[in-house]
Design a protein around this motif. Structure first.
Motif, short mmCIF file in Angstrom:
data_model
loop_
_atom_site.label_atom_id
_atom_site.label_comp_id
_atom_site.label_asym_id
_atom_site.label_seq_id
_atom_site.Cartn_x
_atom_site.Cartn_y
_atom_site.Cartn_z
N GLU A 262 0.77 -1.14 0.16
CA GLU A 262 0.17 -0.03 -0.09
C GLU A 262 0.91 1.26 0.04
O GLU A 262 2.05 1.33 0.52
N SER B 44 0.75 5.22 0.63
CA SER B 44 0.45 6.70 1.39
C SER B 44 -0.16 7.58 0.10
O SER B 44 0.52 7.94 -0.82
N ARG C 225 -0.49 11.33 -1.58
CA ARG C 225 0.32 12.28 -1.41
C ARG C 225 0.14 13.43 -0.64
O ARG C 225 1.39 14.32 -0.07
N LEU D 2 -0.78 13.10 2.61
CA LEU D 2 -0.63 12.51 4.13
C LEU D 2 0.59 13.37 4.64
O LEU D 2 0.41 13.82 5.82
N VAL D 3 1.80 13.28 4.13
CA VAL D 3 3.14 13.62 4.95
C VAL D 3 2.99 15.04 4.94
O VAL D 3 3.13 15.59 6.17
N SER E 145 0.07 9.96 11.25
CA SER E 145 1.25 9.36 11.27
C SER E 145 0.92 8.07 11.14
O SER E 145 1.87 7.25 10.72
N ARG F 215 -1.19 6.33 9.80
CA ARG F 215 -1.58 5.79 8.37
C ARG F 215 -0.65 5.95 7.26
O ARG F 215 -0.67 5.66 6.21
N TRP F 216 0.59 6.23 7.71
CA TRP F 216 1.65 6.37 6.69
C TRP F 216 2.22 4.99 6.29
O TRP F 216 2.56 4.46 7.22
N ARG F 217 2.41 4.82 5.16
CA ARG F 217 2.98 3.65 4.82
C ARG F 217 4.17 3.79 4.25
O ARG F 217 4.51 4.42 3.58
#
Length: 85
Positions: free
Chosen positions: A22, A24, A26, A28-29, A81, A83-85
């Motif tokens: 998966e 993340s 773009r 999200l970070v 954080s 949810r970050w993959r």
């Protein structure tokens, strides 16, 4: 004396192929880091203005609720954080 039954070996089944890793989104970070920095800046500005007696129109009315706003932003960044993959 009775003979015990001979065990049959189970048929080999190869493991299933794993799905694609998966990725993340773009946004999200940058959102996560922005929330950390906004929360930290909000708390810092609150402490500086409170200690110097400066009157900031919106922040002065909130008093100690400013800490809740700052920490809420930081906590939302931490939640993102996860949810970050």
């Amino acid at each position: 004396m009775a003979k015990s039954k001979v065990r049959k070996k189970a048929v080999y089944t190869p493991p299933q192929k794993s799905k694609a890793p998966e990725v993340s989104p773009r946004w999200l970070v940058p959102t996560m880091v922005a929330l950390w920095l906004i929360g930290l800046a909000w708390i810092a500005v609150f402490y500086v203005t409170a200690s110097t007696g400066t009157n900031v129109p919106f922040m002065s009315d909130l008093h100690n609720w400013n800490l809740g706003i700052g920490f809420a932003a930081i906590i939302l960044g931490v939640v993102l954080s996860t949810r970050w993959r």
